[in-house]
Design an enzyme around this catalytic site. Structure first.
Site, PDB file in Angstrom:
ATOM      1  N   TYR A 276       0.840  -1.200   0.000  1.00 33.16           N
ATOM      2  CA  TYR A 276       0.000   0.000   0.000  1.00 33.16           C
ATOM      3  C   TYR A 276       0.879   1.255   0.000  1.00 33.16           C
ATOM      4  O   TYR A 276       1.896   1.335   0.677  1.00 33.16           O
ATOM      5  CB  TYR A 276      -0.932   0.028   1.196  1.00 33.16           C
ATOM      6  CG  TYR A 276      -2.063  -0.979   1.128  1.00 33.16           C
ATOM      7  CD1 TYR A 276      -2.283  -1.757  -0.010  1.00 33.16           C
ATOM      8  CD2 TYR A 276      -2.924  -1.160   2.204  1.00 33.16           C
ATOM      9  CE1 TYR A 276      -3.316  -2.677  -0.064  1.00 33.16           C
ATOM     10  CE2 TYR A 276      -3.968  -2.071   2.163  1.00 33.16           C
ATOM     11  CZ  TYR A 276      -4.147  -2.839   1.023  1.00 33.16           C
ATOM     12  OH  TYR A 276      -5.173  -3.747   0.986  1.00 33.16           O
TER      13      TYR A 276
ATOM     14  N   SER B 290     -13.947  -4.167  -0.051  1.00 34.92           N
ATOM     15  CA  SER B 290     -14.819  -3.423  -0.968  1.00 34.92           C
ATOM     16  C   SER B 290     -16.294  -3.647  -0.650  1.00 34.92           C
ATOM     17  O   SER B 290     -17.081  -4.041  -1.516  1.00 34.92           O
ATOM     18  CB  SER B 290     -14.536  -3.797  -2.429  1.00 34.92           C
ATOM     19  OG  SER B 290     -15.135  -2.872  -3.318  1.00 34.92           O
ATOM     20  N   PRO B 291     -16.712  -3.390   0.597  1.00 33.93           N
ATOM     21  CA  PRO B 291     -18.110  -3.630   0.979  1.00 33.93           C
ATOM     22  C   PRO B 291     -19.108  -2.752   0.229  1.00 33.93           C
ATOM     23  O   PRO B 291     -20.281  -3.104   0.152  1.00 33.93           O
ATOM     24  CB  PRO B 291     -18.119  -3.325   2.473  1.00 33.93           C
ATOM     25  CG  PRO B 291     -16.974  -2.395   2.687  1.00 33.93           C
ATOM     26  CD  PRO B 291     -15.913  -2.852   1.720  1.00 33.93           C
TER      27      PRO B 291
ATOM     28  N   GLY C  72     -16.712  -0.428  -4.588  1.00 31.49           N
ATOM     29  CA  GLY C  72     -16.114   0.728  -5.251  1.00 31.49           C
ATOM     30  C   GLY C  72     -17.020   1.945  -5.296  1.00 31.49           C
ATOM     31  O   GLY C  72     -16.885   2.788  -6.194  1.00 31.49           O
TER      32      GLY C  72
ATOM     33  N   LEU D  97     -22.521   0.948  -4.114  1.00 29.18           N
ATOM     34  CA  LEU D  97     -23.587   0.759  -3.128  1.00 29.18           C
ATOM     35  C   LEU D  97     -23.665   1.916  -2.130  1.00 29.18           C
ATOM     36  O   LEU D  97     -24.344   1.811  -1.109  1.00 29.18           O
ATOM     37  CB  LEU D  97     -23.362  -0.554  -2.375  1.00 29.18           C
ATOM     38  CG  LEU D  97     -23.321  -1.812  -3.236  1.00 29.18           C
ATOM     39  CD1 LEU D  97     -22.880  -3.015  -2.425  1.00 29.18           C
ATOM     40  CD2 LEU D  97     -24.674  -2.060  -3.888  1.00 29.18           C
ATOM     41  N   GLY D  98     -22.980   3.012  -2.444  1.00 23.21           N
ATOM     42  CA  GLY D  98     -22.934   4.145  -1.528  1.00 23.21           C
ATOM     43  C   GLY D  98     -23.838   5.295  -1.914  1.00 23.21           C
ATOM     44  O   GLY D  98     -23.614   6.439  -1.482  1.00 23.21           O
ATOM     45  N   GLY D  99     -24.871   5.034  -2.715  1.00 21.54           N
ATOM     46  CA  GLY D  99     -25.782   6.100  -3.132  1.00 21.54           C
ATOM     47  C   GLY D  99     -25.284   6.859  -4.342  1.00 21.54           C
ATOM     48  O   GLY D  99     -25.505   8.063  -4.470  1.00 21.54           O
TER      49      GLY D  99
END
Length: 329
Positions: free
Chosen positions: A53, A215-216, A219, A222-224
């Site tokens: 990372y 990645s719940p 990407g 699913l975050g609106g």
């Protein structure tokens, strides 16, 4: 904060995992430290990183940021369950010499020492194999890990991105050696991507591994994402933009957001809360770039989804079903 045990171990970890992949590339060191402090203050004790990372010429930078945070003292290291990963190539650009990547005993030994130095600690709680290494036998991998456990440099080993048969192979090999084996599997798993339910999750449950979804929010999908386009003119980017270009996927996401609007639920928090209901899941990895994003993720811990909402989510994003039924008939 809510805690659970990591797989079959006695180790207690928070039901959210703080992912640090943005630390360095997108979030500067002071802000990263503030997020780490806020997470710890909220009781979140599980921190995930990887040696690569920081990426490119800055690979290793994220571990360094965590290390300087630990160096501030105040019990930060003792309160943290630290997870990092090995596999990616850590050689400097233009370095022609091999053995800087994968899971050979030599690279594992080198990689651990380098991670410990960057992290400014003398042990790693959970050392994870970032990918499958088809070239290195598990007998060699476990021989290297067992030495590290005996030295006190590593406490537990986990996998990431392993298919079910590799989880089985790894732990059967460990059992023959009298080794503990894998205690966790970190995999791509969310409402929109449920293929892990066919093999990886059942294998993890069978062998007593805690499942740590990465990645719940898929990407940002699913975050609106559609709501944000309408309200603020902010366009989707990256993986979510590619997915929304598919009309059937866009229709799914629109149905998802309409359902949550109907019930007064926030999309990102709902996606996390759904994962927390799934069998075998220890806790999803959240990767906040800001303190506000961390606060939103923490709210998911107290969100109880009704059976009506859970059933509707299954209709919108149906899982593959159990194997072998899902592919055999």
């Amino acid at each position: 904060m809510k805690y659970t045990q990591l797989g079959r171990t006695g180790l207690k970890v928070s039901r959210l995992v703080l992912g640090t992949m943005n630390f360095g590339p997108q979030t500067d060191e002071p802000t990263s430290h503030s997020i780490l402090d806020a997470a710890l203050a909220a009781g979140l004790n599980f921190v995930d990183t990887a040696n690569v990372y920081g990426w490119g010429e800055n690979k290793g930078r994220t571990e360094e940021i965590i290390g300087t945070w630990f160096a501030q003292g105040g019990g930060r290291r003792d309160k943290t369950v630290l997870a990092t990963k090995v596999y990616g190539n850590m050689a400097a650009e233009g370095d022609p010499w091999p053995n800087h990547d994968r899971l050979s005993a030599l690279n594992i030994r080198r990689a651990v020492e380098a991670s410990l130095k960057r992290l400014q600690t003398d042990y790693i709680d959970l050392y994870q194999f970032h990918h499958v290494d088809r070239r290195t036998p598990f007998e060699e991998i476990w021989q290297a890990v067992d030495v590290l456990i005996q030295q006190g440099k590593v406490l537990y080993a986990g996998s990431s991105n392993f298919p079910g048969y590799k989880i089985a192979q790894a732990n059967e090999t460990a059992a023959r050696r009298g080794s503990v084996g894998l205690v966790s599997e970190q995999c791509l798993y969310n409402l929109a991507e449920r293929r892990a339910e066919m093999e990886a999750v059942p294998a993890a449950q069978e062998y007593g591994l805690g499942v740590i979804p990465w990645s719940p929010l898929h990407g940002g999908l699913l975050g609106g994402v559609i709501r944000k386009e309408v309200e603020g003119g902010r366009r989707a980017s990256g993986r979510s933009a590619d997915a929304l270009a598919n009309t059937s996927v866009r229709a799914q996401v629109q149905a998802y957001e309409d359902l949550l609007d109907k019930h007064g639920l926030e999309p990102g928090e709902t996606a996390l809360a759904w994962l927390l209901t799934r069998p075998g899941v220890t806790g999803p990895i959240v990767g906040p770039r800001t303190a506000e994003q961390l606060e939103s993720a923490l709210r998911a811990l107290d969100l109880e989804l009704s059976q009506e909402v859970l059933a509707a989510l299954d209709e919108i994003f149906p899982g593959p079903g159990p194997s072998p039924e899902a592919f055999a008939w």
